[in-house]
Design an enzyme around this catalytic site. Sequence first.
Site, PDB file in Angstrom:
ATOM      1  CG  HIS A 149      51.543 -38.968 -31.867  1.00 48.85           C
ATOM      2  ND1 HIS A 149      51.294 -39.210 -30.674  1.00 48.85           N
ATOM      3  CD2 HIS A 149      51.595 -37.724 -32.046  1.00 48.85           C
ATOM      4  CE1 HIS A 149      51.595 -38.200 -29.781  1.00 48.85           C
ATOM      5  NE2 HIS A 149      51.853 -37.226 -30.577  1.00 48.85           N
ATOM      6  CB  SER A 178      59.251 -18.009 -42.967  1.00 52.11           C
ATOM      7  OG  SER A 178      58.446 -17.761 -42.080  1.00 52.11           O
ATOM      8  CB  ALA A 196      58.883 -19.841 -47.554  1.00 55.67           C
ATOM      9  CB  THR A 201      57.377 -36.241 -46.167  1.00 56.33           C
ATOM     10  OG1 THR A 201      57.004 -36.094 -47.764  1.00 56.33           O
ATOM     11  CG2 THR A 201      56.019 -35.197 -45.863  1.00 56.33           C
ATOM     12  CE  LYS A 202      57.982 -40.140 -50.183  1.00 59.79           C
ATOM     13  NZ  LYS A 202      57.701 -40.603 -51.614  1.00 59.79           N
ATOM     14  NE  ARG A 216      57.039 -34.667 -55.142  1.00 58.81           N
ATOM     15  CZ  ARG A 216      57.276 -36.227 -55.346  1.00 58.81           C
ATOM     16  NH1 ARG A 216      58.366 -36.643 -55.433  1.00 58.81           N
ATOM     17  NH2 ARG A 216      56.080 -37.112 -55.243  1.00 58.81           N
TER      18      ARG A 216
END
Length: 238
Positions: A149, A178, A196, A201-202, A216
């Site tokens: 958004h 999970s 889990a 994000t990358k 990471r």
Amino acid sequence: MNNLKHFSKLKRFQQLLLITLLGDIPTIFGGVKLRNLLYRTIFCHIGSSVYIQDGVEFISADSIEIGNGVYIFKGVRIDGKGHENNRIHLENGVILERNVLIGALNNTCIHIGQNTFIGPSVCIGGPGDIKIGQNCLIAAQTAIYANNHNFADSTEAIKYQGITCKGIVIEDDCWLGSGVKVLDGVTIGRGCVIGAGAVVTKDIPPFSIAVGVPARVIKSRDGKEITKSTQLSLSSSD
């Protein structure tokens, strides 16, 4: 134009009628066989030996393709509505465990590769395209959302500011633990393991093990630890 609208409404009514009549017939009363036979008239494609348990919801079935030997368990919801070019494709041997939610929206393609397992209560949603490769393991309560958004304008409600969508790719032979969250614009390389609860994000390089929030890379699957120089290299390439 009026004839096309009438045909579209008739097709939607036929889909709704069949799914309503057949969707809740229990397995012991021949529900699986009836669905496998009669759903062929309303779906884009259904292969052989497909197991669709009772209590599965389909919306816009004509945008859904199901390969051979697919298993779809109770509580699954597959929604292809929103655009005539939407496509949801489950390749041969895909398993959707209970309460999986898959939703396409606005010219979206969601493709799940051969022999991939999707665990209970996983959410997979467009409108960005999503491609999950072959032989993947996606554990319970994972979320894969191909959109974000916009929220830069503090004077306007977020829901009116529109969205961006870049798409998500999860390559072959990946295991997502999970509760993993995969955000828009990410590619997870072949053979990766995501711990889990991680939030991806990358991009994650192939055959990597990644954990944490944000995720990471901590080592490769050959057992080698990731050095500081390697971490810097990965960060600079993101």
